[in-house]
Design an enzyme around this catalytic site. Structure first.
Site, PDB file in Angstrom:
ATOM      1  N   ARG A 270       0.851  -1.186   0.000  1.00 14.03           N
ATOM      2  CA  ARG A 270       0.000   0.000   0.000  1.00 14.03           C
ATOM      3  C   ARG A 270       0.892   1.243   0.000  1.00 14.03           C
ATOM      4  NH1 ARG A 270      -3.476  -2.828  -1.502  1.00 14.03           N
ATOM      5  NH2 ARG A 270      -5.446  -3.330  -0.494  1.00 14.03           N
TER       6      ARG A 270
ATOM      7  N   HIS B  17      -0.945   0.287  -9.719  1.00  9.35           N
ATOM      8  CA  HIS B  17      -1.657  -0.666  -8.830  1.00  9.35           C
ATOM      9  C   HIS B  17      -2.226  -1.837  -9.646  1.00  9.35           C
ATOM     10  CE1 HIS B  17      -3.931  -1.092  -4.776  1.00  9.35           C
ATOM     11  NE2 HIS B  17      -3.725  -2.285  -5.323  1.00  9.35           N
TER      12      HIS B  17
HETATM   13  P1  NAP Z   1      -1.644 -11.728   4.818  1.00  9.73           P
HETATM   14  O1  NAP Z   1      -1.771 -13.148   4.359  1.00  9.73           O
HETATM   15  O2  NAP Z   1      -2.584 -11.238   5.867  1.00  9.73           O
HETATM   16  O3  NAP Z   1      -0.138 -11.556   5.337  1.00  9.73           O
HETATM   17  C1  NAP Z   1       0.305 -10.449   6.031  1.00  9.73           C
HETATM   18  C2  NAP Z   1       1.725 -10.717   6.534  1.00  9.73           C
HETATM   19  O4  NAP Z   1       2.222  -9.520   7.118  1.00  9.73           O
HETATM   20  C3  NAP Z   1       1.790 -11.800   7.606  1.00  9.73           C
HETATM   21  O5  NAP Z   1       2.930 -12.600   7.414  1.00  9.73           O
HETATM   22  C4  NAP Z   1       1.931 -10.996   8.895  1.00  9.73           C
HETATM   23  O6  NAP Z   1       2.632 -11.672   9.934  1.00  9.73           O
HETATM   24  C5  NAP Z   1       2.736  -9.817   8.416  1.00  9.73           C
HETATM   25  N1  NAP Z   1       2.568  -8.659   9.305  1.00  9.73           N
HETATM   26  C6  NAP Z   1       1.433  -7.986   9.600  1.00  9.73           C
HETATM   27  N2  NAP Z   1       1.685  -6.999  10.461  1.00  9.73           N
HETATM   28  C7  NAP Z   1       3.018  -7.055  10.737  1.00  9.73           C
HETATM   29  C8  NAP Z   1       3.879  -6.313  11.574  1.00  9.73           C
HETATM   30  N3  NAP Z   1       3.430  -5.294  12.331  1.00  9.73           N
HETATM   31  N4  NAP Z   1       5.177  -6.648  11.608  1.00  9.73           N
HETATM   32  C9  NAP Z   1       5.662  -7.687  10.869  1.00  9.73           C
HETATM   33  N5  NAP Z   1       4.879  -8.445  10.051  1.00  9.73           N
HETATM   34  C10 NAP Z   1       3.571  -8.127   9.997  1.00  9.73           C
HETATM   35  O7  NAP Z   1      -1.751 -10.725   3.606  1.00  9.73           O
HETATM   36  P2  NAP Z   1      -1.548 -11.042   2.051  1.00  9.73           P
HETATM   37  O8  NAP Z   1      -2.734 -11.739   1.514  1.00  9.73           O
HETATM   38  O9  NAP Z   1      -0.226 -11.679   1.879  1.00  9.73           O
HETATM   39  O10 NAP Z   1      -1.564  -9.543   1.434  1.00  9.73           O
HETATM   40  C11 NAP Z   1      -0.626  -8.568   1.823  1.00  9.73           C
HETATM   41  C12 NAP Z   1      -1.010  -7.200   1.270  1.00  9.73           C
HETATM   42  O11 NAP Z   1      -0.715  -7.124  -0.119  1.00  9.73           O
HETATM   43  C13 NAP Z   1      -2.489  -6.834   1.328  1.00  9.73           C
HETATM   44  O12 NAP Z   1      -2.875  -6.426   2.614  1.00  9.73           O
HETATM   45  C14 NAP Z   1      -2.588  -5.724   0.299  1.00  9.73           C
HETATM   46  O13 NAP Z   1      -2.359  -4.477   0.923  1.00  9.73           O
HETATM   47  C15 NAP Z   1      -1.435  -6.015  -0.652  1.00  9.73           C
HETATM   48  N6  NAP Z   1      -1.893  -6.351  -2.030  1.00  9.73           N
HETATM   49  C16 NAP Z   1      -1.523  -5.553  -3.070  1.00  9.73           C
HETATM   50  C17 NAP Z   1      -1.918  -5.873  -4.356  1.00  9.73           C
HETATM   51  C18 NAP Z   1      -1.501  -5.057  -5.552  1.00  9.73           C
HETATM   52  O14 NAP Z   1      -2.039  -5.251  -6.637  1.00  9.73           O
HETATM   53  N7  NAP Z   1      -0.540  -4.173  -5.432  1.00  9.73           N
HETATM   54  C19 NAP Z   1      -2.709  -7.016  -4.576  1.00  9.73           C
HETATM   55  C20 NAP Z   1      -3.065  -7.801  -3.497  1.00  9.73           C
HETATM   56  C21 NAP Z   1      -2.645  -7.459  -2.211  1.00  9.73           C
HETATM   57  P3  NAP Z   1       2.063 -13.025  10.615  1.00  9.73           P
HETATM   58  O15 NAP Z   1       2.130 -14.070   9.520  1.00  9.73           O
HETATM   59  O16 NAP Z   1       3.003 -13.300  11.693  1.00  9.73           O
HETATM   60  O17 NAP Z   1       0.662 -12.720  11.027  1.00  9.73           O
HETATM   61  C1  GLV Z   2      -5.258  -5.219  -3.943  1.00  8.46           C
HETATM   62  O1  GLV Z   2      -4.630  -4.241  -3.737  1.00  8.46           O
HETATM   63  C2  GLV Z   2      -5.750  -6.121  -2.932  1.00  8.46           C
HETATM   64  O2  GLV Z   2      -5.694  -5.791  -1.748  1.00  8.46           O
HETATM   65  O3  GLV Z   2      -6.221  -7.206  -3.323  1.00  8.46           O
END
Ligand code: NAP
Ligand code: GLV
Length: 309
Positions: A224, A272
């Site tokens: 983000r 994005h």
């Molecule tokens: P997720 O499965 O919830 O994983 C989040 C990870 O971040 C987990 O490993 C978590 O640790 C870690 N984390 C959270 N808070 C933390 C902190 N304070 N310190 C250290 N580590 C921390 O999320 P995801 O599905 O992988 O998605 C991640 C993000 O990608 C989304 O929230 C979104 O913003 C972004 N995204 C972007 C796009 C794009 O097109 N650019 C598309 C999709 C998603 P734990 O495992 O220990 O809980």
């Molecule tokens: C995209 O940014 C998502 O959060 O899936």
């Protein structure tokens, strides 16, 4: 039987079509289409107008159409007791892995530089980095971060990750918590941010953090825009500590035309687009949760509103 879509700026038509196709007879409405307020129980949301949910007394679930839920949790008027879910989907995961891999390869093989050289008809070879000589650090080892880390490791890069809790992943070193952040950063030639946006992670990509990376590090932010302190990135690029950055997400989207990132020679801007949910593949988990909600069963992919992800 109805699902109401609350969205500004994302393709609601594709979601409505996917829902109707998969569940003929399901009523799909798009806010602010007038509906009896007490009939709205299940919302599908992306960047909804803030405050919109408070008018629906029977709302039970708000389903994000993406992996992130920061766009929902930032609403100061969220009704109490509503569950929030997010997308966990194979297509979304694969697409993120591919996109980040493309950015990493672009950086280590200097592909952007050749495009510039071609414009000037300049035959200029750059020394490139070999995968085994590059250490990649992934911040956020959740669904997307872990997959991306494994994909890069399979290509021969040295990869390690940082998250809240320690992970066990073959061939990938892991670090956890604020106390291990510095050790993680000190070895990351390429830093990839795949953290969720929460109170704890907002502004995490700042001058102090960048200064702990090895000189010449490249930063990739596909999480983000609010993770990054924009002026700190520019300062650390201009003083030579960082060599470049690939940014897919921004504090304001679309990135304003006058923003300095557009013109910066060491910044690659993408709109994005790293990984966009495919409604055709993700619609089944939305319908599953809709059915679960109606039968009073526990939902899947529920986020913790306390942790913020
Ligand atoms: P997720 O499965 O919830 O994983 C989040 C990870 O971040 C987990 O490993 C978590 O640790 C870690 N984390 C959270 N808070 C933390 C902190 N304070 N310190 C250290 N580590 C921390 O999320 P995801 O599905 O992988 O998605 C991640 C993000 O990608 C989304 O929230 C979104 O913003 C972004 N995204 C972007 C796009 C794009 O097109 N650019 C598309 C999709 C998603 P734990 O495992 O220990 O809980
Ligand atoms: C995209 O940014 C998502 O959060 O899936």
């Amino acid at each position: 039987m109805s699902i109401t879509i609350f969205s500004q700026g994302r393709n609601t038509g594709r979601w409505a079509d996917a829902l109707r196709e998969r569940r003929p007879g399901l009523e799909v409405r798009t806010y602010p289409e007038t509906v009896p307020a007490d009939e709205v129980e299940f919302a599908l949301a992306w960047n909804h107008p803030l405050g919109a949910f408070k008018d629906f007394p029977n709302l039970k679930c708000i389903a994000s159409t993406g992996a992130g839920v920061d766009h929902i949790l930032r609403d100061p008027e969220l009704p109490e007791g509503v569950q929030i879910t997010r997308i966990v989907d194979e297509d979304l995961t694969q697409d993120m892995g591919m996109f980040v891999t493309a950015l990493v390869l672009n950086h280590v093989r200097c592909l952007h530089g050749y495009k510039d050289a071609q414009r000037e008809h300049a035959w200029k070879q750059h020394r490139y980095l070999r995968t085994a000589d590059v250490v990649i650090g992934v911040m956020g080892m959740g669904v997307l971060g872990s997959h991306t880390a494994k994909q890069l490791s399979n290509l021969g890069f040295k990869v390690h990750g940082w998250s809240r809790s320690t992970k066990l992943l073959e061939g990938i070193g892991t670090y956890a918590g604020p106390e291990e952040l510095e050790a993680f950063l000190s070895k990351s030639d390429i830093l990839i941010c795949l953290l969720p946006l929460t109170k704890k992670t907002s502004g995490v990509l700042n001058k102090e953090l960048f200064s702990k990376l090895p000189k010449g590090a490249h930063v990739i932010n596909v999480a983000r825009g609010e993770h990054l302190v924009d002026e700190d990135l520019i300062e650390m690029l201009d003083n030579g500590h960082l060599s470049g950055a690939s940014l897919d997400v921004f504090r304001e989207e679309p990135l304003p035309a006058e923003h300095p990132f557009w013109e910066h020679p060491q910044i690659n801007v993408t709109p994005h687009i790293a990984s966009i949910t495919n409604p055709a593949s993700a619609v089944s988990q939305i319908l599953e949760n809709y059915d679960r909600m109606r039968h009073g069963e526990p939902l899947i992919n529920v986020v913790s509103q306390t942790k913020g992800y």
